[in-house]
Write an enzyme that holds these catalytic residues in place. Structure first.
Site, mmCIF file in Angstrom:
data_model
loop_
_atom_site.group_PDB
_atom_site.id
_atom_site.type_symbol
_atom_site.label_atom_id
_atom_site.label_comp_id
_atom_site.label_asym_id
_atom_site.label_seq_id
_atom_site.Cartn_x
_atom_site.Cartn_y
_atom_site.Cartn_z
ATOM 1 N N ASP A 288 4.802 -7.752 -8.879
ATOM 2 C CA ASP A 288 3.882 -7.278 -10.060
ATOM 3 C C ASP A 288 3.294 -6.033 -9.532
ATOM 4 O OD1 ASP A 288 2.410 -8.388 -8.171
ATOM 5 O OD2 ASP A 288 0.687 -9.178 -9.566
ATOM 6 N N ASP B 11 6.435 -16.009 -5.862
ATOM 7 C CA ASP B 11 5.449 -16.952 -6.430
ATOM 8 C C ASP B 11 6.147 -17.134 -7.934
ATOM 9 O OD1 ASP B 11 4.292 -16.737 -4.351
ATOM 10 O OD2 ASP B 11 2.456 -15.323 -5.116
ATOM 11 N N MET C 111 3.835 -21.345 -0.591
ATOM 12 C CA MET C 111 3.131 -20.265 -1.161
ATOM 13 C C MET C 111 3.009 -20.149 -2.573
ATOM 14 S SD MET C 111 5.163 -16.975 0.733
ATOM 15 C CE MET C 111 4.356 -16.471 2.356
ATOM 16 N N GLY D 7 0.841 -1.164 0.088
ATOM 17 C CA GLY D 7 0.187 -0.219 0.215
ATOM 18 C C GLY D 7 0.889 1.221 -0.079
ATOM 19 N N MET E 276 8.697 -19.764 6.132
ATOM 20 C CA MET E 276 10.120 -20.047 6.259
ATOM 21 C C MET E 276 10.782 -20.107 5.005
ATOM 22 S SD MET E 276 9.455 -22.878 9.161
ATOM 23 C CE MET E 276 11.154 -23.503 8.993
HETATM 24 N N1 LIG Z 1 -1.605 -0.978 -9.775
HETATM 25 C C1 LIG Z 1 -0.752 -0.435 -9.008
HETATM 26 N N2 LIG Z 1 -0.345 1.000 -9.277
HETATM 27 C C2 LIG Z 1 0.519 1.453 -8.378
HETATM 28 N N3 LIG Z 1 1.100 0.964 -7.447
HETATM 29 C C3 LIG Z 1 0.849 -0.188 -7.140
HETATM 30 C C4 LIG Z 1 -0.407 -1.058 -7.659
HETATM 31 N N4 LIG Z 1 -0.553 -2.389 -7.220
HETATM 32 C C5 LIG Z 1 0.395 -2.331 -6.374
HETATM 33 N N5 LIG Z 1 0.920 -1.228 -5.934
HETATM 34 C C6 LIG Z 1 2.011 -0.693 -5.147
HETATM 35 O O1 LIG Z 1 3.255 -1.602 -5.257
HETATM 36 C C7 LIG Z 1 3.569 -2.029 -3.791
HETATM 37 C C8 LIG Z 1 3.824 -3.298 -3.591
HETATM 38 O O2 LIG Z 1 2.386 -4.178 -4.009
HETATM 39 P P1 LIG Z 1 2.191 -5.485 -3.677
HETATM 40 O O3 LIG Z 1 1.811 -5.471 -2.329
HETATM 41 O O4 LIG Z 1 0.964 -5.910 -4.534
HETATM 42 O O5 LIG Z 1 3.372 -6.480 -3.701
HETATM 43 P P2 LIG Z 1 4.196 -7.047 -5.135
HETATM 44 O O6 LIG Z 1 5.082 -5.925 -5.692
HETATM 45 O O7 LIG Z 1 3.296 -7.306 -6.130
HETATM 46 O O8 LIG Z 1 4.871 -8.129 -4.437
HETATM 47 P P3 LIG Z 1 4.592 -9.651 -3.938
HETATM 48 O O9 LIG Z 1 3.289 -9.703 -4.545
HETATM 49 O O10 LIG Z 1 5.561 -10.469 -4.449
HETATM 50 O O11 LIG Z 1 4.615 -9.561 -2.446
HETATM 51 C C9 LIG Z 1 2.695 -1.453 -2.668
HETATM 52 O O12 LIG Z 1 3.106 -0.410 -1.973
HETATM 53 C C10 LIG Z 1 1.468 -0.975 -3.460
HETATM 54 O O13 LIG Z 1 0.691 0.102 -3.195
HETATM 55 O O1 LIG Z 2 3.567 -11.074 3.047
HETATM 56 P P1 LIG Z 2 1.965 -10.887 3.226
HETATM 57 O O2 LIG Z 2 1.522 -9.789 3.083
HETATM 58 O O3 LIG Z 2 1.519 -11.835 4.353
HETATM 59 O O4 LIG Z 2 1.639 -11.836 1.997
HETATM 60 C C1 LIG Z 2 1.955 -13.399 1.559
HETATM 61 C C2 LIG Z 2 1.942 -13.207 -0.077
HETATM 62 O O5 LIG Z 2 3.018 -12.742 -0.484
HETATM 63 C C3 LIG Z 2 3.579 -13.762 -1.352
HETATM 64 O O6 LIG Z 2 4.643 -14.181 -0.480
HETATM 65 C C4 LIG Z 2 3.787 -13.093 -2.502
HETATM 66 O O7 LIG Z 2 3.131 -12.281 -3.170
HETATM 67 C C5 LIG Z 2 2.625 -14.527 -1.587
HETATM 68 O O8 LIG Z 2 2.999 -16.076 -1.987
HETATM 69 C C6 LIG Z 2 1.835 -14.547 -0.277
HETATM 70 O O9 LIG Z 2 0.316 -14.990 -0.683
HETATM 71 MG MG LIG Z 3 2.147 -9.423 -6.206
#
Ligand SMILES: Nc1ncnc2c1ncn2[C@@H]1O[C@H](COP(=O)(O)OP(=O)(O)OP(=O)(O)O)[C@@H](O)[C@H]1O
Ligand SMILES: O=P(O)(O)OC[C@H]1O[C@](O)(CO)[C@@H](O)[C@@H]1O
Ligand SMILES: [Mg+2]
Length: 534
Positions: A234, A264, A307, A209, A420
């Site tokens: 992503d 993932d 995961m 966020g 883990m």
């Molecule tokens: N569509 C988007 N546009 C702009 N910022 C985004 C969007 N989606 C996510 N973010 C921002 O990118 C950051 C990481 O997003 P998210 O929590 O989905 O993790 P991630 O980068 O996909 O990594 P993972 O899924 O591997 O944990 C957050 O600060 C979130 O607010």
């Molecule tokens: O770290 P958090 O917010 O518990 O999220 C866990 C998620 O993050 C990931 O490790 C990466 O997107 C997922 O496999 C899992 O669902």
């Molecule tokens: Mg993601």
């Protein structure tokens, strides 16, 4: 509205600004210019709000999905010789600088008469750079969930900037995107990052966020930052894409480079994400424990949850590596419990044959069924759906089934090693991979490229435009050979009854996400069928 660089109409080489410093010239939506046998253009692209993609076409259906460069939107920028040319460590390499013509095909398999297809720019050092060392003020941010190797990437960006390019000002952003505007920065240097690769997690902290593009770019501008290295999955790369767009809109000379991170392995185009190998290796320990427990007791069942929110790669590879797994369940492959060909029938048969069994389940599996029972769907601060615990659910279902009418006495042990496998340091091979990704990002930013993600494609390091990384998710293709290998190694049911099997190409795509051969809307108008056959 985008700009395209002026191109010599007689040139047959790719337009690489690191060999020619000519600046922006004409503009237009969906415009293209021919040069020699190639065409280059910018076009609208619907994904993630990205307005411009740079497409270069050539003979035999050749397509380069190029990445932005400062010279696309800033005129008359000075370029300098790459300081690496005087670096004794690299002087022995015969052709150290990457040739501007070098591109990497997305698909390694080619057919005699088929089009050459999509290519990406090869990563690596360029002859010219667009920053002087003491002009650079770089920053690094890590966002999203943890992943083995985050600290290695941080270390190697810092050391790459210092040791290869003589850059001395590198900052860490504390706690993900929101740290840009709510926290102090962390000074980084080779001494402070020296042994961080031996630790799991990220020394910078991370968050979900809080992506406020305007505030982030204001902070970049206020702090005088001109290279931004963004490590994340992503969601993070989508955030990086909009940061790049805003920087470009403001006309700033600030390079935005993404390093894709995801446990993932759900990022498309790239061969695999860093930390994935380490996670699969660590998962072996949990599977092994489940196997030992299961085989030591009558009708023992070990259930391991791994995961994989939308993509079952960790579960699939951990299963293939282990050979102790009898059944692997992933989000991409719907399954059912009751009746002929269902999971319960299979468990009963396996217990009768072997006296024990191991089930691996990816966390995103069966969420549709589980959420039917949930009161509300919760989301994390990034908007990702919070998942129900499929491991607990399936364990209970199995117990209930065998308890019914005293069907069969079973002993089920549920192991949940999810955090883990991602909170550990990266293994040796991931460490080398992280190093090369970090160095590719540094070379790209120093060369004036921006709006790109680094990634391994067919074993070669490349620069990929953001929109290609964010437009879809990488998923296990259950009609592919790898999943078939898994089915043949576990001998589990495919759970695909005839009526569910993909009937035609359209069904297959909706089942698997888009086909990897799919040429996106970005190419409309650039792929003339006449040009494909040669
Ligand atoms: N569509 C988007 N546009 C702009 N910022 C985004 C969007 N989606 C996510 N973010 C921002 O990118 C950051 C990481 O997003 P998210 O929590 O989905 O993790 P991630 O980068 O996909 O990594 P993972 O899924 O591997 O944990 C957050 O600060 C979130 O607010
Ligand atoms: O770290 P958090 O917010 O518990 O999220 C866990 C998620 O993050 C990931 O490790 C990466 O997107 C997922 O496999 C899992 O669902
Ligand atoms: Mg993601």
């Amino acid at each position: 509205m985008g700009l395209i660089r002026s191109l010599s109409p007689h040139s047959s080489t790719l337009p690489d600004p690191v060999n020619s410093s000519s600046a922006a010239a004409s503009s237009g939506k969906h415009s293209s210019a021919s040069f020699g046998s190639s065409k280059v253009g910018l076009t609208s692209n619907g994904s993630a709000g990205i307005s411009n993609s740079k497409i270069v076409t050539g003979d035999c259906g050749y397509v380069l999905e190029d990445i932005p460069h400062f010279t696309d939107y800033i005129a008359y920028l000075p370029a300098y010789p790459n300081p690496l040319q005087d670096n004794p460590a690299y002087s022995v390499v015969e052709q150290y600088f990457v040739d501007s013509e070098d591109t990497v095909p997305q698909k390694a398999i080619a057919h005699r008469n088929g089009p050459r297809g999509i290519h990406f720019r090869r990563a690596g050092p360029r002859q010219k750079v667009y920053f002087e060392p003491d002009e650079v003020q770089a920053c690094i941010v890590t966002c999203g969930g943890l992943c083995p190797g985050l600290n290695t990437v941080i270390r190697e960006i810092v050391c790459g900037l210092y040791n290869m390019y003589g850059v001395k000002k590198v900052l860490g952003i504390d706690g993900g995107y929101k740290g840009f505007y709510s926290r102090n920065t962390i000074p980084l240097n080779p001494r402070s990052v020296n042994d961080i690769h031996k630790r799991g997690g990220t020394i910078l902290g991370t968050s979900r966020g809080g992506q406020d593009t305007k505030k982030i770019v204001d902070s970049i501008q206020d702090r005088g930052i001109n290279q931004v290295y963004i490590i994340g999955g992503d969601g993070t790369q989508k955030g990086a894409a909009v940061i790049y767009e805003e920087i470009r809109r403001r006309g700033l000379k600030v390079a935005v480079a993404g390093i894709p991170k995801t446990i993932d392995n759900d990022i498309p185009v790239i061969d695999r994400s860093f930390g994935f190998n380490t996670a699969v290796e660590e998962a072996q320990r949990a599977i092994n424990a489940a196997h030992v427990e299961a085989e030591s007791i009558e009708n023992g069942i070990g259930v391991v949850k791994l995961m994989g929110r939308h993509s079952g790669f960790i579960a699939m590879y951990a299963t293939l590596a282990s050979r102790d797994v009898d059944c692997c369940l992933i989000p991409e492959s719907p399954f059912y419990l009751e009746g002929s060909g269902g999971l319960f029938e299979f468990i009963e048969r396996r217990l009768k044959e072997n006296g024990h069994m191991v089930i691996v389940v990816a966390e995103g599996t069966g969420q549709d069924v589980l959420s039917e029972n949930a009161h509300s769907v919760n989301k994390d601060p990034s908007g990702n759906k919070l998942l129900q615990d499929v491991g607990l659910w399936i364990s209970q279902k199995i117990k209930d089934h065998f308890a019914k009418r005293n069907k069969m006495a079973i002993n089920l042990k549920y192991i949940d090693p999810t955090y883990m496998i991602r909170a550990i340091p990266s293994n040796a091979s991931d460490n080398v991979y992280c190093t090369l990704l970090a160095q590719s990002a540094v070379h790209g930013a120093m060369a004036g490229y921006t709006g790109f993600t680094v990634g391994l494609v067919n074993g070669r390091h490349t620069y990929i435009p953001f929109y290609r990384i964010t437009e879809k998710q990488n998923k296990v293709v259950i009609t592919d050979r790898m999943w078939a290998r898994l089915l043949s190694s576990t001998n589990q049911p495919s759970f695909l009854s005839l009526k569910d099997a993909p009937q035609d190409k359209k069904d297959e795509e909706s089942l698997q996400g888009l086909d990897e051969n799919h040429i996106g809307s970005t190419l409309n108008g650039f792929l003339d069928p006449k040009e494909i056959s040669c």
